[in-house]
Write a protein that holds these residues in place. Structure first.
Motif, PDB file in Angstrom:
ATOM      1  N   LEU A  78       5.909   5.638  -2.391  1.00  0.00           N
ATOM      2  CA  LEU A  78       7.130   5.547  -1.611  1.00  0.00           C
ATOM      3  C   LEU A  78       8.076   4.505  -2.209  1.00  0.00           C
ATOM      4  O   LEU A  78       7.633   3.485  -2.738  1.00  0.00           O
ATOM      5  N   THR A  79       9.363   4.758  -2.114  1.00  0.00           N
ATOM      6  CA  THR A  79      10.375   3.801  -2.557  1.00  0.00           C
ATOM      7  C   THR A  79      10.517   2.712  -1.506  1.00  0.00           C
ATOM      8  O   THR A  79      10.000   2.846  -0.382  1.00  0.00           O
ATOM      9  N   LEU A 112       4.658  10.384   9.660  1.00  0.00           N
ATOM     10  CA  LEU A 112       4.195  10.933  10.930  1.00  0.00           C
ATOM     11  C   LEU A 112       2.905  10.266  11.404  1.00  0.00           C
ATOM     12  O   LEU A 112       2.786   9.863  12.569  1.00  0.00           O
ATOM     13  N   VAL A 113       1.946  10.112  10.500  1.00  0.00           N
ATOM     14  CA  VAL A 113       0.665   9.528  10.906  1.00  0.00           C
ATOM     15  C   VAL A 113       0.811   8.035  11.173  1.00  0.00           C
ATOM     16  O   VAL A 113       0.190   7.497  12.091  1.00  0.00           O
ATOM     17  N   LEU A 118      -3.750  10.560   2.833  1.00  0.00           N
ATOM     18  CA  LEU A 118      -2.432  11.190   2.821  1.00  0.00           C
ATOM     19  C   LEU A 118      -1.567  10.692   1.673  1.00  0.00           C
ATOM     20  O   LEU A 118      -1.712   9.559   1.212  1.00  0.00           O
ATOM     21  N   ASP A 119      -0.650  11.538   1.279  1.00  0.00           N
ATOM     22  CA  ASP A 119       0.393  11.191   0.314  1.00  0.00           C
ATOM     23  C   ASP A 119       1.691  11.844   0.773  1.00  0.00           C
ATOM     24  O   ASP A 119       1.670  12.821   1.510  1.00  0.00           O
ATOM     25  N   GLY A 120       2.793  11.303   0.324  1.00  0.00           N
ATOM     26  CA  GLY A 120       4.087  11.889   0.638  1.00  0.00           C
ATOM     27  C   GLY A 120       4.706  11.300   1.893  1.00  0.00           C
ATOM     28  O   GLY A 120       4.013  10.960   2.844  1.00  0.00           O
ATOM     29  N   LEU A 121       6.015  11.206   1.859  1.00  0.00           N
ATOM     30  CA  LEU A 121       6.763  10.592   2.956  1.00  0.00           C
ATOM     31  C   LEU A 121       6.530  11.263   4.309  1.00  0.00           C
ATOM     32  O   LEU A 121       6.223  10.565   5.281  1.00  0.00           O
ATOM     33  N   PRO A 122       6.664  12.578   4.441  1.00  0.00           N
ATOM     34  CA  PRO A 122       6.529  13.168   5.782  1.00  0.00           C
ATOM     35  C   PRO A 122       5.164  12.901   6.425  1.00  0.00           C
ATOM     36  O   PRO A 122       5.098  12.504   7.588  1.00  0.00           O
ATOM     37  N   TRP A 172       0.828  -1.201   0.000  1.00  0.00           N
ATOM     38  CA  TRP A 172       0.000   0.000   0.000  1.00  0.00           C
ATOM     39  C   TRP A 172       0.865   1.255   0.000  1.00  0.00           C
ATOM     40  O   TRP A 172       0.602   2.214  -0.733  1.00  0.00           O
ATOM     41  N   LEU A 173       1.911   1.254   0.829  1.00  0.00           N
ATOM     42  CA  LEU A 173       2.807   2.411   0.869  1.00  0.00           C
ATOM     43  C   LEU A 173       3.530   2.593  -0.465  1.00  0.00           C
ATOM     44  O   LEU A 173       3.733   3.726  -0.917  1.00  0.00           O
TER      45      LEU A 173
END
Length: 151
Positions: free
Chosen positions: A34-35, A96-97, A88-92, A28-29
């Motif tokens: 995400l890599t 965090l979540v 959400l999208d994106g690494l940060p 999913w990630l």
């Protein structure tokens, strides 16, 4: 309803979701962009921070008169933060979540164990029975999810 069955259902509810989602979280990630290295980082954060989060959440939980109250709050927080991940999208943001969601989730088993061990001693039943029900639910959910994905 007997205490052993009630506690077994609590453990089952706790572990069914984990069994169904854990094997697929990396996929999913990855689908979120995400890599492989980023997926590894996101999934490892709760374990890296557990040395801080677990004692902090345990101290917070000890302030409640009833043990089930912090369990209810942690379970609600876990559900809400897992739901928040979907948007959400994106690494940060994902990191965090995920850290928050997994940290809240990881605080639940020890708190439930406190209740289960206390009730087992007071009522004279084997703690392993409700805990085993949770483990059986985990195995069943993992098999069912795998079969569903395969189909």
């Amino acid at each position: 309803m007997p205490t052993t069955l009630r506690l077994g259902l609590v453990y089952a509810a706790l572990y069914v979701g984990s069994a169904a989602s854990t094997p697929f979280m990396p996929v999913w990630l990855s689908e979120k962009g995400l890599t492989g290295a980023q997926v590894g980082l996101v999934l490892s954060l709760p374990m890296l921070f557990q040395i801080l989060t677990s004692p902090a959440l345990a101290l917070w939980a000890d302030r409640f008169r009833l043990r089930r109250t912090p369990i209810a709050w942690l379970a609600a927080g876990t559900c809400l933060t897992y739901l928040a991940l979907a948007g959400l999208d994106g690494l940060p943001a994902l990191a965090l979540v995920w850290l928050l969601a997994a940290s809240l989730y990881l605080a639940l088993p020890p708190l439930i164990d406190v209740i289960a061990l206390s009730r087992a001693q007071a009522e004279g039943f084997n703690y392993g029975l409700p805990r085993g029900m949770g483990s059986a639910a985990y195995i069943g959910a993992a098999i069912a999810t795998g079969a569903l994905v395969t189909a």
